[in-house]
Design a protein around this motif. Structure first.
Motif, PDB file in Angstrom:
ATOM      1  N   ARG A   1     -11.275  -0.744   5.667  1.00  0.00           N
ATOM      2  CA  ARG A   1     -11.296  -2.184   5.408  1.00  0.00           C
ATOM      3  C   ARG A   1     -10.351  -2.439   4.245  1.00  0.00           C
ATOM      4  O   ARG A   1     -10.328  -1.683   3.284  1.00  0.00           O
ATOM      5  CB  ARG A   1     -12.702  -2.650   5.031  1.00  0.00           C
ATOM      6  N   ALA A   2      -9.574  -3.522   4.332  1.00  0.00           N
ATOM      7  CA  ALA A   2      -8.677  -3.900   3.243  1.00  0.00           C
ATOM      8  C   ALA A   2      -8.769  -5.403   3.038  1.00  0.00           C
ATOM      9  O   ALA A   2      -9.061  -6.156   3.970  1.00  0.00           O
ATOM     10  CB  ALA A   2      -7.234  -3.503   3.573  1.00  0.00           C
ATOM     11  N   ARG A   3      -8.538  -5.826   1.797  1.00  0.00           N
ATOM     12  CA  ARG A   3      -8.526  -7.246   1.450  1.00  0.00           C
ATOM     13  C   ARG A   3      -7.441  -7.485   0.412  1.00  0.00           C
ATOM     14  O   ARG A   3      -7.107  -6.587  -0.369  1.00  0.00           O
ATOM     15  CB  ARG A   3      -9.883  -7.711   0.895  1.00  0.00           C
ATOM     16  N   THR A   4      -6.913  -8.698   0.391  1.00  0.00           N
ATOM     17  CA  THR A   4      -5.851  -9.054  -0.540  1.00  0.00           C
ATOM     18  C   THR A   4      -6.312 -10.154  -1.482  1.00  0.00           C
ATOM     19  O   THR A   4      -7.171 -10.961  -1.141  1.00  0.00           O
ATOM     20  CB  THR A   4      -4.603  -9.557   0.209  1.00  0.00           C
ATOM     21  N   ALA A   5      -5.714 -10.179  -2.670  1.00  0.00           N
ATOM     22  CA  ALA A   5      -5.918 -11.248  -3.649  1.00  0.00           C
ATOM     23  C   ALA A   5      -4.670 -11.275  -4.528  1.00  0.00           C
ATOM     24  O   ALA A   5      -4.497 -10.409  -5.387  1.00  0.00           O
ATOM     25  CB  ALA A   5      -7.162 -11.016  -4.496  1.00  0.00           C
ATOM     26  N   GLY A   6      -3.792 -12.222  -4.265  1.00  0.00           N
ATOM     27  CA  GLY A   6      -2.568 -12.318  -5.045  1.00  0.00           C
ATOM     28  C   GLY A   6      -1.725 -11.075  -4.922  1.00  0.00           C
ATOM     29  O   GLY A   6      -1.380 -10.654  -3.809  1.00  0.00           O
ATOM     30  N   ASP A   7      -1.427 -10.432  -6.060  1.00  0.00           N
ATOM     31  CA  ASP A   7      -0.579  -9.240  -6.041  1.00  0.00           C
ATOM     32  C   ASP A   7      -1.391  -7.943  -6.000  1.00  0.00           C
ATOM     33  O   ASP A   7      -0.882  -6.872  -6.292  1.00  0.00           O
ATOM     34  CB  ASP A   7       0.370  -9.230  -7.243  1.00  0.00           C
ATOM     35  N   LEU A   8      -2.680  -8.039  -5.592  1.00  0.00           N
ATOM     36  CA  LEU A   8      -3.543  -6.861  -5.471  1.00  0.00           C
ATOM     37  C   LEU A   8      -4.105  -6.738  -4.063  1.00  0.00           C
ATOM     38  O   LEU A   8      -4.387  -7.736  -3.402  1.00  0.00           O
ATOM     39  CB  LEU A   8      -4.711  -6.946  -6.459  1.00  0.00           C
ATOM     40  N   VAL A   9      -4.270  -5.506  -3.625  1.00  0.00           N
ATOM     41  CA  VAL A   9      -4.938  -5.192  -2.352  1.00  0.00           C
ATOM     42  C   VAL A   9      -5.919  -4.065  -2.632  1.00  0.00           C
ATOM     43  O   VAL A   9      -5.586  -3.111  -3.338  1.00  0.00           O
ATOM     44  CB  VAL A   9      -3.924  -4.730  -1.275  1.00  0.00           C
ATOM     45  N   TRP A  10      -7.142  -4.200  -2.112  1.00  0.00           N
ATOM     46  CA  TRP A  10      -8.061  -3.056  -2.162  1.00  0.00           C
ATOM     47  C   TRP A  10      -8.253  -2.543  -0.746  1.00  0.00           C
ATOM     48  O   TRP A  10      -8.227  -3.302   0.219  1.00  0.00           O
ATOM     49  CB  TRP A  10      -9.387  -3.371  -2.849  1.00  0.00           C
ATOM     50  N   ILE A  11      -8.401  -1.219  -0.670  1.00  0.00           N
ATOM     51  CA  ILE A  11      -8.555  -0.533   0.619  1.00  0.00           C
ATOM     52  C   ILE A  11      -9.734   0.419   0.490  1.00  0.00           C
ATOM     53  O   ILE A  11      -9.752   1.270  -0.407  1.00  0.00           O
ATOM     54  CB  ILE A  11      -7.297   0.279   0.980  1.00  0.00           C
ATOM     55  N   GLY A  12     -10.709   0.275   1.366  1.00  0.00           N
ATOM     56  CA  GLY A  12     -11.831   1.207   1.420  1.00  0.00           C
ATOM     57  C   GLY A  12     -11.746   2.003   2.708  1.00  0.00           C
ATOM     58  O   GLY A  12     -11.632   1.418   3.786  1.00  0.00           O
ATOM     59  N   SER A  13     -11.759   3.319   2.620  1.00  0.00           N
ATOM     60  CA  SER A  13     -11.640   4.182   3.798  1.00  0.00           C
ATOM     61  C   SER A  13     -12.754   5.211   3.816  1.00  0.00           C
ATOM     62  O   SER A  13     -13.133   5.746   2.767  1.00  0.00           O
ATOM     63  CB  SER A  13     -10.289   4.917   3.799  1.00  0.00           C
ATOM     64  N   GLU A  14     -13.261   5.477   5.002  1.00  0.00           N
ATOM     65  CA  GLU A  14     -14.230   6.548   5.223  1.00  0.00           C
ATOM     66  C   GLU A  14     -13.608   7.506   6.223  1.00  0.00           C
ATOM     67  O   GLU A  14     -13.089   7.076   7.253  1.00  0.00           O
ATOM     68  CB  GLU A  14     -15.531   5.997   5.795  1.00  0.00           C
ATOM     69  N   SER A  15     -13.650   8.791   5.906  1.00  0.00           N
ATOM     70  CA  SER A  15     -13.016   9.797   6.753  1.00  0.00           C
ATOM     71  C   SER A  15     -13.880  11.035   6.833  1.00  0.00           C
ATOM     72  O   SER A  15     -14.781  11.236   6.020  1.00  0.00           O
ATOM     73  CB  SER A  15     -11.654  10.203   6.172  1.00  0.00           C
ATOM     74  N   GLU A  16     -13.564  11.871   7.808  1.00  0.00           N
ATOM     75  CA  GLU A  16     -14.089  13.230   7.872  1.00  0.00           C
ATOM     76  C   GLU A  16     -12.932  14.146   7.540  1.00  0.00           C
ATOM     77  O   GLU A  16     -11.832  13.973   8.057  1.00  0.00           O
ATOM     78  CB  GLU A  16     -14.588  13.582   9.282  1.00  0.00           C
ATOM     79  N   LEU A  17     -13.178  15.097   6.664  1.00  0.00           N
ATOM     80  CA  LEU A  17     -12.181  16.108   6.334  1.00  0.00           C
ATOM     81  C   LEU A  17     -12.642  17.432   6.931  1.00  0.00           C
ATOM     82  O   LEU A  17     -13.756  17.893   6.643  1.00  0.00           O
ATOM     83  CB  LEU A  17     -12.028  16.252   4.821  1.00  0.00           C
TER      84      LEU A  17
END
Length: 172
Positions: free
Chosen positions: A117-133
Motif C-alpha cells: 500500500r502506498a499513499r502520497t502527501a505533497g513531496d512525501l510518499v509512504w509505502i508499506g509492504s509485506e513479503s515472504e523472504l
C-alpha cells in the motif's frame, strides 16, 4: 527529518490519506497473518506514488544484489533506518555498518511480495509492504514474514528514501 516524523504521526492519526486509485478489493483476512496467493499480491498504489514505489523496488533489488553504489544513491543523506530495536541515523552510518550484512543476508534470498500500500502527501510518499523472504540459514530453509515501511521525499535529484522501518519474524 522533523517533517517526515510529523508526516508519519499525521498519517497514523488520520488512518491514512484518502486517494482515488485502482486497487484490489480487501480480503476478509487482510488483518490476519495469512499471506496472499503467491501469484496475486494485493497492491494498493495510486498512480501518483508509482515513481516513488519504483525507487523503493530499485533500492531493494540493489541491496539484494550487493550494489551498494545504487543503495547509496537512493538513500537521503539524513535517512533514518529502524530495525530490530536499533537505529542508523544517516546514509553513511548505514553504509558503514548494516548495509553490508543486509546485502550478504539477502544474496540468494527470494522475496515474494504479498501486499503493498502506498499513499502520497505533497513531496512525501509512504509505502508499506509485506513479503515472504525465502532464505537459508546454516544450510536449512528459512521463511521469514517481513514488514517494511518506507517514506520517500521528492528532491531535485528525484525520489530519495528518507526513512525505512524493517521487521520480520519466522513464518510458522
Amino acid at each position: 527529518m522533523k517533517s517526515v516524523a510529523t508526516f508519519l504521526v499525521l498519517i497514523l492519526a488520520a488512518g491514512g490519506i484518502s486517494t482515488v486509485s485502482a486497487q484490489t478489493a480487501p480480503d476478509a483476512a487482510s488483518h490476519a497473518h495469512h499471506p496472499a496467493a503467491a501469484d496475486q499480491p494485493q497492491i494498493d498504489v495510486p498512480a501518483q506514488a508509482g515513481a516513488a514505489v519504483a525507487v523503493a523496488e530499485r533500492f531493494s533489488d540493489a541491496l539484494a544484489s550487493g550494489d551498494l553504489k545504487t543503495v547509496e544513491e537512493l538513500l537521503a543523506r539524513d535517512v533514518l533506518i529502524l530495525e530490530s530495536g536499533g537505529a542508523e541515523r544517516s546514509r553513511d552510518e548505514y553504509l558503514g555498518h548494516h548495509a553490508i550484512s543486509d546485502a550478504k543476508f539477502l544474496e540468494g534470498t527470494h522475496r515474494q511480495l504479498l501486499r503493498r500500500r502506498a499513499r502520497t502527501a505533497g513531496d512525501l510518499v509512504w509505502i508499506g509492504s509485506e513479503s515472504e523472504l525465502h532464505a537459508k540459514k546454516d544450510g536449512k530453509p528459512l521463511v521469514l514474514l517481513s514488514a517494511e515501511t518506507m517514506v520517500l521525499r521528492q528532491t531535485p535529484e528525484g525520489w530519495r528514501i528518507a526513512h525505512i522501518h524493517w521487521s520480520s519474524r519466522t513464518k510458522r
